[in-house]
Design an enzyme around this catalytic site. Structure first.
Site, mmCIF file in Angstrom:
data_model
loop_
_atom_site.group_PDB
_atom_site.id
_atom_site.type_symbol
_atom_site.label_atom_id
_atom_site.label_comp_id
_atom_site.label_asym_id
_atom_site.label_seq_id
_atom_site.Cartn_x
_atom_site.Cartn_y
_atom_site.Cartn_z
ATOM 1 N N PRO A 66 0.792 -1.238 0.000
ATOM 2 C CA PRO A 66 0.000 0.000 0.000
ATOM 3 C C PRO A 66 0.824 1.288 0.000
ATOM 4 C CG PRO A 66 -0.802 -1.547 1.661
ATOM 5 C CD PRO A 66 0.527 -2.047 1.204
ATOM 6 N N GLU A 67 2.115 1.203 0.304
ATOM 7 C CA GLU A 67 2.925 2.414 0.410
ATOM 8 C C GLU A 67 3.093 3.075 -0.952
ATOM 9 O OE1 GLU A 67 3.409 3.636 3.133
ATOM 10 O OE2 GLU A 67 3.474 2.042 4.619
ATOM 11 N N GLY A 68 3.125 4.408 -0.942
ATOM 12 C CA GLY A 68 3.167 5.177 -2.175
ATOM 13 C C GLY A 68 4.559 5.458 -2.707
ATOM 14 N N THR A 401 4.195 12.835 2.190
ATOM 15 C CA THR A 401 5.547 12.607 1.692
ATOM 16 C C THR A 401 5.760 13.277 0.337
ATOM 17 O OG1 THR A 401 4.821 10.459 0.797
ATOM 18 C CG2 THR A 401 5.938 10.451 2.938
#
Length: 442
Positions: A66-68, A401
């Protein structure tokens, strides 16, 4: 005035595509002609025979799905620190995990898997810091689609012992079910960046608590595999956050030249912004850039990153409504005596239409489908960041971020921190805390 897709004249769009293609061809020829220079941090492109004779070892990694895009860039910095530690006692090379299938890359009908880092970043620049290779280079060097050992990083099931935090790492039973399954031949199969033919010979779990380089002794002394992949690599911390090592790696993450060319052309065409006028002169060799803070003026526009979608409900208290954001933007335009605002946002179609009505001064980069197919969502995000990084003043979204990476880009370019470390407040916040200034270290 909002710049709509149809606003760009056809000959301009055609010219831009030719410029991009020429730039890519030139970059490939340049890379081929200067191999020695490309690997100043140590030869990393090797034939299979040469790799074997050097006893080279490969470090691969992946991140929680799921991290971008921008958190993954942060994890690269952690892995670069680990690699530097490993190289003190061995010949290690970092294998860059291909990009693709990220949550925020939602453009329909665009193939976005197995994307090499070279489409987004300058590989030569990365190699001036540590030896890196693309995944397909690893396949060629290592002799096939095999990874010897996967180490899945996880927390300790018991948490902190007696409430005390300490650095430690141990091989432990997996707390969660492995995202890999064994096939009939006994190989581990899973998501290897879209390379379905890739398999691993072994997969185990490591409970880890501490900084990235804490893993080095185990990788050097207890793991004999030639290729080792760290899954869930975001579990370990930065060795020296915001220190010289951090900034050396961050500075080496230079955007691919064709993306910077497109962004610079957009700045000049629609925002009256050029490096000469903005005092943002740039050197292709990041090791030669050492800008004094306050030396860059920036283009005559306000840069905005307005995060929406999951942030609307995930960070309700510190993310403004569209009305609140527009009110702040108008206030800044008046204060800074600017007339244009460039907006990078993930707002959906309905919100974007509202924003255009409330903010007629808004300028956005909106690629055609053909351009999007070439650049991918990641390339468009980089173009947005590069344009925001050159604004006279920037304001971003709390704990994003995407905004953090723009802060860093402006720090590298030499902007006054007062024009960089700013964020929108929530509608019910008054005098909200602004982002921390992490000063660049050379």
């Amino acid at each position: 005035m909002a710049i709509k897709r149809g606003f760009v004249f056809p000959f301009q769009r055609t010219l831009r595509r030719y410029l991009v293609l020429i730039c890519i061809i030139f970059a490939l020829k340049l890379a081929s002609a200067s191999v020695e220079e490309a690997f100043r941090a140590g030869q990393s492109t090797l034939s299979q025979v040469a790799a074997a004779s050097r006893d080279v070892r490969y470090l691969l990694y992946d991140v929680n799905p799921p991290e971008g895009f921008n958190l993954r860039r942060d994890v690269y910095i952690r892995m670069a620190s680990l690699l530097k530690t490993l190289r003190k006692e061995g010949d290690w090379v970092l294998v860059l995990p291909p990009w693709g299938r990220l949550y925020h890359w939602q453009s329909p009908d665009i193939h976005q898997v197995r994307i090499p880092w070279g489409e987004f970043f300058s590989i030569t620049s990365l190699q001036a810091n540590i030896p890196v290779i693309e995944y397909e280079e690893f396949l060629a060097e290592s002799g096939g689609p095999f990874i010897d050992q996967i180490l899945v990083l996880q927390s300790y099931a018991e948490g902190w012992t007696d409430g005390k935090w300490e650095e430690k790492v141990h091989e432990r039973p997996c707390i969660e079910q492995l995202m890999y399954s064994r096939d009939k031949q006994g190989y581990y199969r899973g998501w290897f960046w879209g390379y379905e033919e890739t398999r691993a010979l072994n997969a185990t779990c490591l409970s880890a608590q501490g900084h990235a380089s804490m893993l080095a002794p185990m990788l050097q002394n207890k793991i004999t595999a030639t290729s080792v992949m760290l899954d869930r690599a975001e579990a370990v911390l930065h060795d020296h956050y915001a220190g010289k090592d951090y900034w050396d790696t961050r500075r080496s993450m230079v955007f691919a030249k064709h993306l910077r060319i497109i962004a610079d052309e957009f700045r000049a065409t629609f925002l009256n912004s050029t490096d000469k006028e903005d005092q943002t002169l740039y050197n292709e060799d990041w090791t030669r850039i050492k800008n004094k803070l306050g030396s860059s003026r920036g283009g005559p526009y306000l840069g905005v990153h307005l995060r929406r979608k999951d942030f609307i409900w995930g960070h309700r208290e510190d993310v403004p409504s569209l009305k609140g954001a527009v009110k702040k933007i108008h206030s800044l335009l008046m204060k800074l005596k600017l007339e244009m605002v460039f907006v990078a946002t993930d707002a959906d179609g309905e919100e974007l239409a509202k924003l255009k009505r409330m903010l007629p001064e808004m300028v956005r980069y909106e690629p055609s489908w053909e351009d999007l197919e070439l650049l991918k969502d990641g390339g468009v995000a980089i173009i947005d960041q590069w344009i925001c990084a050159h604004a006279r003043y920037f304001i971003g979204t709390s704990v994003s971020t995407f905004s953090f990476r723009i802060h860093e880009e402006r720090e590298i370019l030499g902007f006054d921190p007062k024009t960089t470390y700013n964020r929108f407040c929530g509608d019910d916040e008054s005098g909200c805390e602004q982002p921390t200034h992490w000063k660049i270290v050379y």
